[in-house]
Design a protein around this motif. Structure first.
Motif, PDB file in Angstrom:
ATOM      1  N   ARG A   1      -3.872 -55.886 -48.975  1.00 43.07           N
ATOM      2  CA  ARG A   1      -4.581 -54.945 -49.841  1.00 43.07           C
ATOM      3  C   ARG A   1      -5.586 -54.179 -48.989  1.00 43.07           C
ATOM      4  O   ARG A   1      -6.439 -54.781 -48.338  1.00 43.07           O
ATOM      5  CB  ARG A   1      -5.303 -55.694 -50.949  1.00 43.07           C
ATOM      6  N   PRO A   2      -5.505 -52.847 -48.958  1.00 36.89           N
ATOM      7  CA  PRO A   2      -6.418 -52.070 -48.125  1.00 36.89           C
ATOM      8  C   PRO A   2      -7.876 -52.262 -48.541  1.00 36.89           C
ATOM      9  O   PRO A   2      -8.184 -52.410 -49.719  1.00 36.89           O
ATOM     10  CB  PRO A   2      -6.002 -50.625 -48.356  1.00 36.89           C
ATOM     11  N   SER A   3      -8.738 -52.230 -47.557  1.00 36.43           N
ATOM     12  CA  SER A   3     -10.179 -52.243 -47.791  1.00 36.43           C
ATOM     13  C   SER A   3     -10.702 -50.842 -47.511  1.00 36.43           C
ATOM     14  O   SER A   3     -10.261 -50.188 -46.560  1.00 36.43           O
ATOM     15  CB  SER A   3     -10.844 -53.243 -46.837  1.00 36.43           C
ATOM     16  N   PHE A   4     -11.631 -50.397 -48.332  1.00 36.08           N
ATOM     17  CA  PHE A   4     -12.185 -49.054 -48.167  1.00 36.08           C
ATOM     18  C   PHE A   4     -13.675 -49.106 -47.874  1.00 36.08           C
ATOM     19  O   PHE A   4     -14.416 -48.178 -48.192  1.00 36.08           O
ATOM     20  CB  PHE A   4     -11.900 -48.209 -49.419  1.00 36.08           C
ATOM     21  N   THR A   5     -14.126 -50.168 -47.229  1.00 39.54           N
ATOM     22  CA  THR A   5     -15.558 -50.363 -46.993  1.00 39.54           C
ATOM     23  C   THR A   5     -16.150 -49.324 -46.058  1.00 39.54           C
ATOM     24  O   THR A   5     -17.361 -49.116 -46.073  1.00 39.54           O
ATOM     25  CB  THR A   5     -15.850 -51.773 -46.450  1.00 39.54           C
ATOM     26  N   GLN A   6     -15.336 -48.672 -45.242  1.00 38.64           N
ATOM     27  CA  GLN A   6     -15.873 -47.658 -44.327  1.00 38.64           C
ATOM     28  C   GLN A   6     -15.991 -46.273 -44.981  1.00 38.64           C
ATOM     29  O   GLN A   6     -16.608 -45.370 -44.408  1.00 38.64           O
ATOM     30  CB  GLN A   6     -15.023 -47.574 -43.065  1.00 38.64           C
ATOM     31  N   ALA A   7     -15.420 -46.109 -46.162  1.00 42.22           N
ATOM     32  CA  ALA A   7     -15.557 -44.836 -46.872  1.00 42.22           C
ATOM     33  C   ALA A   7     -16.994 -44.682 -47.349  1.00 42.22           C
ATOM     34  O   ALA A   7     -17.670 -45.663 -47.674  1.00 42.22           O
ATOM     35  CB  ALA A   7     -14.602 -44.783 -48.064  1.00 42.22           C
ATOM     36  N   ALA A   8     -17.463 -43.458 -47.372  1.00 37.82           N
ATOM     37  CA  ALA A   8     -18.803 -43.171 -47.879  1.00 37.82           C
ATOM     38  C   ALA A   8     -18.878 -43.546 -49.358  1.00 37.82           C
ATOM     39  O   ALA A   8     -17.862 -43.516 -50.067  1.00 37.82           O
ATOM     40  CB  ALA A   8     -19.133 -41.693 -47.695  1.00 37.82           C
ATOM     41  N   ALA A   9     -20.068 -43.887 -49.814  1.00 42.97           N
ATOM     42  CA  ALA A   9     -20.284 -44.120 -51.241  1.00 42.97           C
ATOM     43  C   ALA A   9     -19.892 -42.852 -52.005  1.00 42.97           C
ATOM     44  O   ALA A   9     -19.998 -41.744 -51.459  1.00 42.97           O
ATOM     45  CB  ALA A   9     -21.748 -44.469 -51.495  1.00 42.97           C
ATOM     46  N   PRO A  10     -19.422 -42.991 -53.238  1.00 44.42           N
ATOM     47  CA  PRO A  10     -18.945 -41.812 -53.980  1.00 44.42           C
ATOM     48  C   PRO A  10     -19.929 -40.636 -54.008  1.00 44.42           C
ATOM     49  O   PRO A  10     -19.510 -39.488 -53.819  1.00 44.42           O
ATOM     50  CB  PRO A  10     -18.691 -42.360 -55.386  1.00 44.42           C
ATOM     51  N   GLU A  11     -21.210 -40.893 -54.212  1.00 45.08           N
ATOM     52  CA  GLU A  11     -22.169 -39.781 -54.262  1.00 45.08           C
ATOM     53  C   GLU A  11     -22.298 -39.086 -52.904  1.00 45.08           C
ATOM     54  O   GLU A  11     -22.425 -37.865 -52.829  1.00 45.08           O
ATOM     55  CB  GLU A  11     -23.530 -40.231 -54.798  1.00 45.08           C
ATOM     56  N   ASP A  12     -22.241 -39.852 -51.815  1.00 48.62           N
ATOM     57  CA  ASP A  12     -22.286 -39.250 -50.481  1.00 48.62           C
ATOM     58  C   ASP A  12     -20.989 -38.518 -50.179  1.00 48.62           C
ATOM     59  O   ASP A  12     -21.001 -37.432 -49.586  1.00 48.62           O
ATOM     60  CB  ASP A  12     -22.541 -40.315 -49.410  1.00 48.62           C
ATOM     61  N   GLY A  13     -19.865 -39.102 -50.570  1.00 50.20           N
ATOM     62  CA  GLY A  13     -18.574 -38.453 -50.373  1.00 50.20           C
ATOM     63  C   GLY A  13     -18.505 -37.122 -51.098  1.00 50.20           C
ATOM     64  O   GLY A  13     -18.050 -36.121 -50.528  1.00 50.20           O
ATOM     65  N   ARG A  14     -18.977 -37.097 -52.338  1.00 50.05           N
ATOM     66  CA  ARG A  14     -18.980 -35.840 -53.114  1.00 50.05           C
ATOM     67  C   ARG A  14     -19.869 -34.796 -52.444  1.00 50.05           C
ATOM     68  O   ARG A  14     -19.470 -33.642 -52.290  1.00 50.05           O
ATOM     69  CB  ARG A  14     -19.448 -36.088 -54.548  1.00 50.05           C
ATOM     70  N   ARG A  15     -21.052 -35.209 -52.046  1.00 51.64           N
ATOM     71  CA  ARG A  15     -21.997 -34.274 -51.410  1.00 51.64           C
ATOM     72  C   ARG A  15     -21.391 -33.671 -50.142  1.00 51.64           C
ATOM     73  O   ARG A  15     -21.441 -32.455 -49.937  1.00 51.64           O
ATOM     74  CB  ARG A  15     -23.304 -34.999 -51.093  1.00 51.64           C
ATOM     75  N   LEU A  16     -20.790 -34.508 -49.300  1.00 53.86           N
ATOM     76  CA  LEU A  16     -20.220 -34.018 -48.048  1.00 53.86           C
ATOM     77  C   LEU A  16     -18.968 -33.177 -48.283  1.00 53.86           C
ATOM     78  O   LEU A  16     -18.755 -32.154 -47.610  1.00 53.86           O
ATOM     79  CB  LEU A  16     -19.928 -35.184 -47.108  1.00 53.86           C
ATOM     80  N   TYR A  17     -18.151 -33.554 -49.248  1.00 53.07           N
ATOM     81  CA  TYR A  17     -16.978 -32.757 -49.592  1.00 53.07           C
ATOM     82  C   TYR A  17     -17.415 -31.377 -50.095  1.00 53.07           C
ATOM     83  O   TYR A  17     -16.899 -30.342 -49.649  1.00 53.07           O
ATOM     84  CB  TYR A  17     -16.133 -33.475 -50.651  1.00 53.07           C
ATOM     85  N   GLU A  18     -18.375 -31.347 -51.006  1.00 53.75           N
ATOM     86  CA  GLU A  18     -18.852 -30.070 -51.543  1.00 53.75           C
ATOM     87  C   GLU A  18     -19.497 -29.211 -50.456  1.00 53.75           C
ATOM     88  O   GLU A  18     -19.344 -27.987 -50.443  1.00 53.75           O
ATOM     89  CB  GLU A  18     -19.803 -30.308 -52.716  1.00 53.75           C
ATOM     90  N   HIS A  19     -20.206 -29.840 -49.532  1.00 57.35           N
ATOM     91  CA  HIS A  19     -20.783 -29.109 -48.398  1.00 57.35           C
ATOM     92  C   HIS A  19     -19.665 -28.504 -47.548  1.00 57.35           C
ATOM     93  O   HIS A  19     -19.734 -27.327 -47.171  1.00 57.35           O
ATOM     94  CB  HIS A  19     -21.659 -30.049 -47.547  1.00 57.35           C
ATOM     95  N   PHE A  20     -18.656 -29.308 -47.233  1.00 61.88           N
ATOM     96  CA  PHE A  20     -17.532 -28.840 -46.425  1.00 61.88           C
ATOM     97  C   PHE A  20     -16.860 -27.637 -47.098  1.00 61.88           C
ATOM     98  O   PHE A  20     -16.583 -26.631 -46.447  1.00 61.88           O
ATOM     99  CB  PHE A  20     -16.535 -29.993 -46.230  1.00 61.88           C
ATOM    100  N   VAL A  21     -16.615 -27.746 -48.390  1.00 61.35           N
ATOM    101  CA  VAL A  21     -15.977 -26.656 -49.138  1.00 61.35           C
ATOM    102  C   VAL A  21     -16.842 -25.394 -49.089  1.00 61.35           C
ATOM    103  O   VAL A  21     -16.349 -24.296 -48.810  1.00 61.35           O
ATOM    104  CB  VAL A  21     -15.701 -27.071 -50.596  1.00 61.35           C
ATOM    105  N   ALA A  22     -18.142 -25.547 -49.335  1.00 62.44           N
ATOM    106  CA  ALA A  22     -19.044 -24.382 -49.335  1.00 62.44           C
ATOM    107  C   ALA A  22     -19.075 -23.699 -47.971  1.00 62.44           C
ATOM    108  O   ALA A  22     -19.025 -22.464 -47.878  1.00 62.44           O
ATOM    109  CB  ALA A  22     -20.452 -24.811 -49.742  1.00 62.44           C
ATOM    110  N   GLN A  23     -19.115 -24.484 -46.908  1.00 60.18           N
ATOM    111  CA  GLN A  23     -19.119 -23.914 -45.559  1.00 60.18           C
ATOM    112  C   GLN A  23     -17.783 -23.245 -45.256  1.00 60.18           C
ATOM    113  O   GLN A  23     -17.748 -22.169 -44.656  1.00 60.18           O
ATOM    114  CB  GLN A  23     -19.436 -24.984 -44.516  1.00 60.18           C
TER     115      GLN A  23
END
Length: 147
Positions: A90-112
Motif C-alpha cells: 500500500r503506497p505511503s504519501f507521507t512526503q506529499a505536502a499537507a493539503p492546504e500547502d499543496g493547494r497553495r503551491l498548486y494555485e501559485h504555480f497556476v497563477a505564475q
C-alpha cells in the motif's frame, strides 16, 4: 516539487462528466507539492518546464520548448506522485505536502504559469478527475526541483 510532463497532441480533464480543462498540442503536467516546498521551488520548476526542449524542430530533433511551439499547458494536481512503495503493497504519501500547502503551491504555480504562458488550462485541486491524453512520441519526463 515534482512534475510528470507528458508531451501531448491533445489532453483534457473532466470533473463530474464536464470538461473543465482542455488543450491541443502541448504539455500535460501532473504536479505534486512535497513537504518543505516553497513558492521559490515552484517558480524554479515552472521556469525549467517552460524552457525544456522536448518538442521537435524541422529535423525532428528535440530542440524546441513548449513556448517555442506555442503549445498549451494543462496543469493537474496529483499528490500520488509522492507515493512511497518501499514499505509494502500500500503506497505511503507521507512526503506529499499537507493539503492546504499543496493547494497553495498548486494555485501559485497556476497563477505564475498564466503570467508567463498564453495557453494554460487546469484541473481542479482535490477533485475526482478523469484525465484523457494522447501522448505524442510518447514523451514522458519526470522532474523534481528542491530548494
Amino acid at each position: 516539487m515534482m512534475a510528470l510532463l507528458q508531451r501531448v497532441s491533445e489532453a483534457s480533464v473532466r470533473v463530474d462528466g464536464e470538461v473543465i480543462g482542455q488543450i491541443g498540442h502541448g504539455l500535460l503536467v501532473l504536479l505534486c507539492a512535497e513537504k518543505g516546498d516553497t513558492e521559490a521551488v515552484a517558480d524554479k520548476l515552472l521556469s525549467k518546464l517552460l524552457k525544456l526542449r522536448i518538442f521537435g524542430d524541422e529535423s525532428g530533433k528535440m530542440n524546441r520548448s513548449v513556448q517555442d511551439v506555442a503549445g498549451g499547458l494543462l496543469l493537474v494536481s496529483q499528490f500520488t506522485l509522492a507515493a512511497d512503495v518501499a514499505g509494502g503493497n500500500r503506497p505511503s504519501f507521507t512526503q506529499a505536502a499537507a493539503p492546504e500547502d499543496g493547494r497553495r503551491l498548486y494555485e501559485h504555480f497556476v497563477a505564475q504559469a498564466q503570467k508567463d504562458h498564453p495557453v494554460v488550462q487546469t484541473g481542479r485541486f482535490a477533485a475526482d478527475m478523469k484525465v484523457a491524453l494522447v501522448n505524442d512520441g510518447p514523451v514522458t519526463i519526470p522532474m523534481r526541483m528542491t530548494a
